[in-house]
Write a protein that holds these residues in place. Structure first.
Motif, PDB file in Angstrom:
ATOM      1  N   UNK A  73       0.822  -1.207   0.000  1.00  0.00           N
ATOM      2  CA  UNK A  73       0.000   0.000   0.000  1.00  0.00           C
ATOM      3  C   UNK A  73       0.859   1.261   0.000  1.00  0.00           C
ATOM      4  N   UNK A  74       2.029   1.222   0.652  1.00  0.00           N
ATOM      5  CA  UNK A  74       2.852   2.441   0.728  1.00  0.00           C
ATOM      6  C   UNK A  74       3.550   2.750  -0.598  1.00  0.00           C
ATOM      7  N   UNK A  75       3.487   1.819  -1.560  1.00  0.00           N
ATOM      8  CA  UNK A  75       3.954   2.143  -2.912  1.00  0.00           C
ATOM      9  C   UNK A  75       2.772   2.528  -3.810  1.00  0.00           C
ATOM     10  N   UNK A  76       1.625   1.936  -3.551  1.00  0.00           N
ATOM     11  CA  UNK A  76       0.426   2.305  -4.326  1.00  0.00           C
ATOM     12  C   UNK A  76      -0.007   3.728  -3.982  1.00  0.00           C
ATOM     13  N   UNK A  77       0.146   4.074  -2.698  1.00  0.00           N
ATOM     14  CA  UNK A  77      -0.249   5.399  -2.213  1.00  0.00           C
ATOM     15  C   UNK A  77       0.959   5.995  -1.494  1.00  0.00           C
ATOM     16  N   UNK A  78       1.870   6.632  -2.237  1.00  0.00           N
ATOM     17  CA  UNK A  78       3.111   7.105  -1.616  1.00  0.00           C
ATOM     18  C   UNK A  78       2.870   8.202  -0.587  1.00  0.00           C
ATOM     19  N   UNK A  79       3.783   8.255   0.366  1.00  0.00           N
ATOM     20  CA  UNK A  79       3.759   9.188   1.483  1.00  0.00           C
ATOM     21  C   UNK A  79       4.639  10.381   1.080  1.00  0.00           C
TER      22      UNK A  79
END
Length: 293
Positions: A73-79
């Motif tokens: 998820x942290x690559x699909x929705x970057x921070x």
């Protein structure tokens, strides 16, 4: 995990921050937003991953289901603002996103948002969680996350949270700043963690109407089922267990997903002190939170 020592908090333009979120500052401020970008903005530990996952399923659950099982998820929705040596910065990940729309997450207080998001009228979804539960969740997060300052003892943490001496600063400033922005910015949807817990389907309907999406009944059921807390907690691509800096032996990243867990942490006198402090700092009668449902 060992290679990175825990950072110190410092005052950054009036907000407590660590270098992991300020090292790339100029690039972040110059980020080129697009009009179809969708930003999930929250104070840390207020349901960010949950809403990111909902959006990812709404937009790509049907067209690219393999994303859910192969890309964390942290690559699909970057921070957006994160910048850790040896890892792609959040900004670079966001720039390289192949999806349209791009889903991007941030914990920035409203005054730190890159201007291009406002200029291009990108859609922004702000998720707010009641301060008591938010504090407890942040405490457990700081215990297990090597990129955060040490949590220390609960009593001490309690005090620091009230004073805004945690990363991304004061909860009060954060939720109020974004709430004020909503009054003048129509492309900002403000939602509450407690409402999501109470009726996920209803809140997904509101999100869809804000985003101009009209999923079929079946798609909606699939999204609602997919984002149930227990399903996400077991899902390696959603629960952050693939990230080395997090120590799951201390606490899971997705811990309880409940409203009212603060009652297991606050003493009676802490609760009284909190309520007293809250009355002073929450001046806007239109912004209301529930600490139980």
């Amino acid at each position: 995990m060992d290679s990175v020592s825990r950072p110190e908090l410092f005052d950054f333009h009036g907000v407590a921050m660590t270098h992991f979120f300020t090292d790339n500052w100029e690039n972040i401020q110059n980020f080129q937003a697009r009009s179809d970008d969708i930003v999930i903005a929250t104070y840390p530990k207020a349901g960010t991953t949950w809403v990111s996952y909902i959006l990812d399923l709404l937009y790509f659950g049907k067209t690219a289901p393999e994303r859910q099982t192969t890309i964390p998820i942290y690559e699909r929705v970057p921070f957006l603002e994160i910048c850790v040596p040896g890892l792609d910065s959040g900004k670079d990940l966001a720039d390289k996103l192949p999806t349209s729309p791009r889903l991007i997450k941030t914990h920035l207080p409203v005054q730190f948002m890159p201007k291009s998001f406002w200029e291009n009228n990108s859609k922004i979804i702000y998720v707010a969680r009641n301060a008591k539960d938010n504090m407890v969740s942040f405490f457990h997060f700081d215990r297990m996350n090597g990129l955060q300052p040490e949590a220390g003892e609960w009593n001490n943490y309690f005090q620091r949270f009230l004073e805004g001496k945690v990363v991304f600063g004061s909860w009060y400033d954060h939720v109020n700043g974004w709430w004020k922005k909503k009054q003048t910015h129509s492309n900002l949807h403000y939602m509450f963690y407690e409402d999501l817990i109470e009726d996920t389907g209803r809140e997904i309907d509101k999100l869809c109407s804000f985003l101009g999406l009209s999923p079929s009944a079946e798609e909606k059921t699939n999204v609602t089922r997919g984002v149930q807390f227990d399903n996400m907690k077991k899902d390696k691509m959603a629960n952050y267990s693939t990230l080395q800096v997090l120590d799951f032996k201390v606490s899971p990243f997705l811990r309880k997903g409940k409203v009212g867990d603060w009652k297991n942490h606050f003493t009676v006198s802490q609760n009284e002190a909190f309520d007293e402090d809250y009355k002073k700092k929450m001046r806007d009668p239109t912004l209301k939170f529930r600490t139980e449902i």
